[in-house]
Design a protein around this motif. Sequence first.
Motif, short mmCIF file in Angstrom:
data_model
loop_
_atom_site.label_atom_id
_atom_site.label_comp_id
_atom_site.label_asym_id
_atom_site.label_seq_id
_atom_site.Cartn_x
_atom_site.Cartn_y
_atom_site.Cartn_z
N SER A 262 1.85 -6.90 -0.49
CA SER A 262 1.71 -5.45 -0.54
C SER A 262 1.96 -4.80 0.82
N PHE A 263 1.76 -5.58 1.88
CA PHE A 263 1.96 -5.02 3.22
C PHE A 263 3.43 -4.72 3.50
N ASN A 264 4.31 -5.31 2.71
CA ASN A 264 5.74 -5.06 2.90
C ASN A 264 6.15 -3.70 2.36
N ASP A 265 5.30 -3.09 1.54
CA ASP A 265 5.67 -1.85 0.86
C ASP A 265 5.00 -0.61 1.46
N ARG A 266 4.26 -0.78 2.57
CA ARG A 266 3.54 0.35 3.13
C ARG A 266 3.88 0.55 4.60
N ASP A 267 3.86 1.81 5.00
CA ASP A 267 4.11 2.12 6.41
C ASP A 267 2.82 2.05 7.22
N ASP A 268 1.70 2.38 6.59
CA ASP A 268 0.42 2.39 7.29
C ASP A 268 -0.29 1.04 7.16
N ILE A 269 0.43 -0.03 7.45
CA ILE A 269 -0.11 -1.37 7.25
C ILE A 269 -1.30 -1.66 8.14
N ALA A 270 -1.30 -1.12 9.37
CA ALA A 270 -2.42 -1.37 10.27
C ALA A 270 -3.71 -0.78 9.69
N GLU A 271 -3.61 0.40 9.12
CA GLU A 271 -4.78 1.04 8.53
C GLU A 271 -5.28 0.26 7.32
N GLU A 272 -4.35 -0.17 6.47
CA GLU A 272 -4.73 -0.93 5.29
C GLU A 272 -5.38 -2.25 5.69
N TYR A 273 -4.83 -2.91 6.69
CA TYR A 273 -5.36 -4.19 7.13
C TYR A 273 -6.77 -4.01 7.70
#
Length: 302
Positions: A262-273
Motif C-alpha cells: 500500500s505504501f507504493n500507492d500513497r504520497d504521504d507514506i511517511a505519515e502513514e508509516y
Amino acid sequence: MNHTMNLLSRTLLSVSISAISLGGVSVAKAETKTGEVKTAEKKALDTDEKGRTVHREAAERPEDDRGWFIASKATYWPLCYEALDRLEESRALVGQGQNDKLALSLEKNAAWLGLAGSAAMTNGLAGINSCRERLEELAETLRNDKDVPSDQKIHDCITLGELCMAKSHVMRADAPDQADVEIDQVPSKSKSKTKTTSVTLKEAEKEIRQAQIEARIEQYRYDAGQSVRHLAVAQTYLQEAAKAGGFSVPKSILAELPDADSFNDRDDIAEEYDEAVRPRIEEMLAFIDKQRKSLIASIDGK
C-alpha cells in the motif's frame, strides 16, 4: 563452533536448493521493447503449507540499496519461518530420550539465532546472542549427559528462542527514517554564492535534485514495505511462543497490519508509516522484552 557453522552451511545449502518450491515463487519470461528477454517475478500465494503469512515482493528493490540481507529477495521471505520450524522440531524431541538428536537440533537453532542477531545488527546487546549461547551450552550438556535440566526448562529455552527470533524481526522492521525522504528544495547558501548564470546548469541542478528526491521516496517505500513484512513474521513467532509459554499476546499487537504494497500507492507514506507502523514496533519490542526477561528469570530460577 566450527562444527556448528559447518552444519549451518550444509543446512542453508539444502534449504536454498528447495527455496523456489518451498516459497511457491514462479518465474516468467517477458519481452522488453528492445526485444531482450528478462526474468519477471510473479506474485505467488500469501501463505505457506502451514497457513502462515509469507509475503511476496511485487516490485523490484531500488537500485540504491542501503542495507543488506542474508538471502536474495526471491528466497528470503519463503524461508522466514525456517527457524521457527527448527525450533518446533527441537520442542518435539524434548523428553524423547534422544539427547544427541536434540543436541544437534539445538545447535541448528543456535546458528539461526546467530544469523538473526547479525541481521538485526544488535551488536550483542538485544539478548539474541545470549540466547544463542544458552542453546549451545544446553546442547553440550545434553551431549555430555551431565546436569541436564528438566524438560520444562528445555521447553522454556526453546520458547525463549522464538521470542528472540520475533525480536530480531521487529528490530529489522524499525528501519525507515522520515529524514530519508527530506531533501532541501532550495540550494544551500554555500551553493548560492557560486555565480551560476547558465540556464542549462540551473535546469540540470533542478533535475538532479528532483531525481534525488524520487530515489529517496522510492527507497522509503521499499523500506516501509519490508518493515510491515518483518512485523507480520514477528507476529507468527510471537503467537507460537505464547502458545508454548502459556502467555497471551495483546490484540493490539496481533491486529492486522497495513498491506505492505500500500505504501507504493500513497504520497504521504511517511505519515502513514508513523501512524500505522511505528507505534506497533514500539509496543511489540516492549512486550517481547518483558516476556523474555520473565522467561529468563524462570529458567535461571530467580
